[in-house]
Design a protein around this motif. Sequence first.
Motif, short mmCIF file in Angstrom:
data_model
loop_
_atom_site.label_atom_id
_atom_site.label_comp_id
_atom_site.label_asym_id
_atom_site.label_seq_id
_atom_site.Cartn_x
_atom_site.Cartn_y
_atom_site.Cartn_z
N TYR A 151 -25.28 -48.30 25.72
CA TYR A 151 -26.12 -49.33 25.13
C TYR A 151 -27.56 -48.86 25.20
N HIS A 194 -31.95 -50.00 23.88
CA HIS A 194 -32.90 -50.57 22.93
C HIS A 194 -33.53 -49.42 22.15
N GLN A 195 -33.37 -49.43 20.83
CA GLN A 195 -33.86 -48.36 19.98
C GLN A 195 -33.15 -47.05 20.34
N ASN A 245 -27.74 -42.44 17.33
CA ASN A 245 -26.64 -43.22 16.76
C ASN A 245 -25.28 -42.79 17.32
N SER A 303 -22.48 -43.08 20.36
CA SER A 303 -22.09 -44.09 21.34
C SER A 303 -20.75 -43.73 21.96
N TYR A 347 -24.85 -55.55 25.84
CA TYR A 347 -26.31 -55.56 25.84
C TYR A 347 -26.83 -56.56 24.81
N THR A 348 -26.21 -56.58 23.65
CA THR A 348 -26.49 -57.57 22.60
C THR A 348 -25.16 -58.00 22.01
N SER A 400 -24.13 -54.13 18.29
CA SER A 400 -24.92 -52.91 18.25
C SER A 400 -24.24 -51.93 17.30
N SER A 401 -25.00 -51.37 16.37
CA SER A 401 -24.44 -50.48 15.36
C SER A 401 -24.74 -49.03 15.70
N TYR A 402 -23.71 -48.20 15.56
CA TYR A 402 -23.83 -46.76 15.71
C TYR A 402 -23.07 -46.11 14.56
N SER A 417 -19.21 -49.83 15.86
CA SER A 417 -20.04 -50.95 16.32
C SER A 417 -19.46 -51.49 17.62
N ALA A 469 -23.82 -56.06 11.24
CA ALA A 469 -23.57 -54.74 11.82
C ALA A 469 -23.04 -53.77 10.78
#
Length: 1184
Positions: free
Chosen positions: A170, A172-173, A236, A238, A303-304, A307-309, A313, A339
């Motif tokens: 996870y 942020h940015q 990107n 994960s 975390y949210t 989250s997209s990777y 997702s 997403a």
Amino acid sequence: MNKKKGDKGFESPRPFKLTHQVLCINNINFQKKSLIGYVELTIFPYLASLNKIRLNCKQCLIYRVRVNDYEAAFIYNDPTLEVCHHETKQRNLAFFSNAYAAAVHAVEADSGNGELCIKIPSELREHVEELRGLKVHIEFWLDQPKGGLQFVVPDLEGSMAERSAHVFSYGHQNASRFWFPCIDSYSELCTWKMEFTVDASMVAVSNGDLTETMYTSDMRRKTFHYTLPTPTAASNISLAVGPFEILVDPNMHEVTHFCLPHLLPLLKHTTTYLHEIFEFYEEILTCRYPYSCYKTVFVDEAYTDASSYASMSIFSTSLLHGSSIVDQTPITRKRTAKALAQQFFGCFISRISWTDDWVLKGISGYIYGLWMKKTFGSNEYNFWIKKWLTRVTDYELQNSGILLHPTFPSGKDKESPTAHLHFSTRYPHTLPCEYYKLYQAKAHLVLRLIENRISMEFLLQVFNKLLSLANTASSQRYQSHMWSQMLLSTAGFLKSISIVSGKDIQPLIRQWVEQSGVVKFFGTFVFNRKRNILELELKQDCISQGTQKYVGPLTVTVQELDGSFNHNLQIEENSTRHEIPCHSKSRRNKKKKIPLMNGEEVDMDLSAMDSDSPLLWIRVDPGMTLLRRISFEQPDFMWQYQLRYERSVAAQLEAIQALEQYPTPASRLALTDILEHEQCFYRVRLEATQCLAKVANAMVNTWSGPPAMKSLFTRMFCCKSCPNIIKTNNFSNFQSYFLQKNIPIAMAKQRDAHGLCPKEVLTFILDLIKYNDNRKNKFSDNYYRAALIEALANTMTPAVAASNESRTVEGLHPDAKLVLEEITRFLNMEKLLPCYRHTVTASCLRAVRVLQKNGHIPNEPGLFQAYAQYGIFIDVRLAALHALVDYTRVDTSSETLQWLLHLVQNDPVSFVRHKVLTMLIEEPPIFRNAESTLCTEALVDQLWKLINSGTAHDSRLRCDAVDLYHALFGQGRPACLPLPELGLVVNLKEKKTVLNPTIKTEPGAAVSENVSSTAGGKQSSVGEVVIGKEPGTGTSASQGVKRKADSPPADVTGTEGVAGRQDDDNNEESGKVKVRIRDDEEVDIDTEHDTLASPKTGLEDYPSTQGSEPLGAGQESPTTPAARSARASPGNDHHHEHRKKKKKHKHKHKHKRRHDGRERDRDSLPFLGSPASARSFNSLSMSD
């Protein structure tokens, strides 16, 4: 150093190109929460002089680095671990903001920097000069990560798989650097090969195609091999590992879903519609999904929500739901659709730099909005636009604006465009969460403005053109220079718009993208009966913060008796008058249907309107084509007509908001008509219930009949023979369901002339609870029951009791006793039969807090602290934590505040820590500039440590902590702090004592000027700067003020302005120190943040990387107390005194001067004392 690639719009900050990366995780230990692995990066130099490679890596222990099988020396330094070193004087956010921006810049991948600096071995010098490829092999270990990876290990019995233990990435940015070494930039693309070895009972899910799964010889472990041939940024990438249950989508076999054990039935229902979202996006973009597969993983403690990777997702398990849940279904579908939109723009097409992020967020939000309009209808879409437009304008007017495309001038005389903010907008890691959320919303709103300018058809053609170019570039496996077509910039986007549409939208970009602020209009009108014209006056507020002047077209819609007419006005001045001719004439006795904007003709009762005027209502900017706030004045009957007959959701919401100021029988009737109108959009009807309750309270002395909305509710949902008994629940009509759920909440807010809730309302709500029957309903009633408990809480009013009277159950007011009994019964039932997401429990906790605040039960936090413990379901924890935050604010409880701050520092769930800080920001326990027992020096120290080093592994938490510090103390130095040493200085010229100008206390204070560029400044050997006299002044240098040399500059543009920087005739080597590695080799190390070795010092002089083995015997870390005291001791001032006497004693101190000069160079580095300033204990010595 820079190398241009492909598109001239992209210029790489690195002197090499990354083409391929291998990521291998050999072992994941759930008990110790650690992993071991290696990465291998294939790079091609651009320059023959390349001698070092900078990579990103945080909190990993690097224990071996090889370049083409040669052992390589390296330096690891992370200045963000501790932003301000040993700082005790400033304690203001202007100082911290500049320091944090400088620290982030030192490791920012978009600037070519990084935490890990690798020296290329001398054996490969000829190899590099021939520009041949290099393979950088890095072995690392990650132990108990504080960010980047979330280990979820329930405290249960059984194996890890039986306990549903799992781990996922996870951040942020761009946060991939937290769990493996990489170039953590969205603009550095490469192909990928990934291998993950896990226990046989586990499943590893990652990006790209699963090529094979191989078991070890003992069959106890297996390795998952993934390949991602599409060039993708490391940000990107994960990973999710756990005992997942697997579901292949029955409608799209290339889509696979993963969930934790026992959740497969919910997963099947939740993902049944996903193929429809794929079909919609591919149809409007006229382009296939860019990856060969797509995976959705549902995890706990996410975390949210989403989250997209790349091709994957990660979602929260809270989004899973069954077929009987009504309220959660639209929320989950929206999260999933958003997403998936980011897979096209955000993952496949990436950005060149942070300043271009608004383009990707705007495009993904725009196509997601089109899906919402198609799925939920135009009314829902317009309501969504109206809600975010209001939030964006409110934030900009309160906080001085949101800047989508910030540009930072390099000159020292030019001010930063966001200097008034308490945070830097230069980097995404320094942005508060609320700011970034509204940043994305504003980007989408700007895309709507572009659509309005060039049309939707052209805009979709632009999207298709961008995707087509990116698809072509991604297929070029061996021509990496083509990959720049997969990167999008603001200039490239505008160029595509110009080519496709032939229109220049540069003025629109300058207005809404390159500057912040919204337009604020005030409007009034007068009808001229003689000339039959409408005299409209519009004024702009261009003075208030967050506003800007608008010049351009503006649409005004006038509804007349003969129809609705649009008028395009030109706004040029701050105050303009417009004469709009009317197409209708007033008629008194003629009866005729009135045509509306949508072509519908309706009958209206015109008795309320002015008989001399044909105007029914007026709307300014009805299509929401500007980022604006409009305050328009018109009579109450016009608002009532607008509410009843205007078919636009935004217009009806505006009318409801305006009617709160007109508590009249006519307003009551209009609101009641809307509630009874079944064809009206349900969200408008819900807003009308709240407005009607406020109108009823304002009309309490003239109100006649039963309480507001009771008759309506009885007629719609109760038995005809017995109005007090509600019918058996039937939620098949969703609009009626939401109305049935919200009317009791609004009714409970009514008050009589004595300020009490009418007894009739409380009895009615208790009967709804008593006779609630959901046996024949196919949908769950958990949200409905939670709403009834909220309604009970809303009926409570402050208790009247003597100050010395102890509150007991026996002494409760009868109404409060009934409410408390119901809440207790619901809580006990929930323990036996918990409902979906424990909504009833969360509602009961909120109701208990209301009883406490109104003085009906003892005001104690113990119940909420029990429900806020780790292990309780997330929604219940958040409800309890919100009650604790409210308790802290109302009772100014320092113990509860410390309990909350302890949770922020130690809770295992990052999302909970984030929400607690957000709650404290929204409801601060201390009012800024107000005296409070909570405002103490200890609290300031605690929060300063939290933002300085306590949240170093999660930029979202650090920005939340900065926001809390700002909410409590403002931008200046907290007033509760005592004046520091040298806080007061004597001004000899004016003969008075003044506050030291280097210590800022007022809000908005900026950090003092760059000490390295101050005229007359002198640098001492102990890391301090004595500010001497300036040219043209008579102040002696001996009367200067000492300041820490590690104080960051106000300007952090580029690599300039760092304290301790030396400027050598503007040479590109200025600001660097050359370290001699061998007799014939030198390495340039940026003096901003890198650790610097003395010529004859090996790695034994440095502490190992975080988590490494202890230093050997006789070794001493620079960060130990002994080392710090040695640098700060008066003995180190000897060199400063020695310089004054160097002519006299030059022959005696030559060797001493050389040694002290070397130490001074080391101490001049601002981040030398950082706990991250380290080398690996197994790497080669820099003096080897």
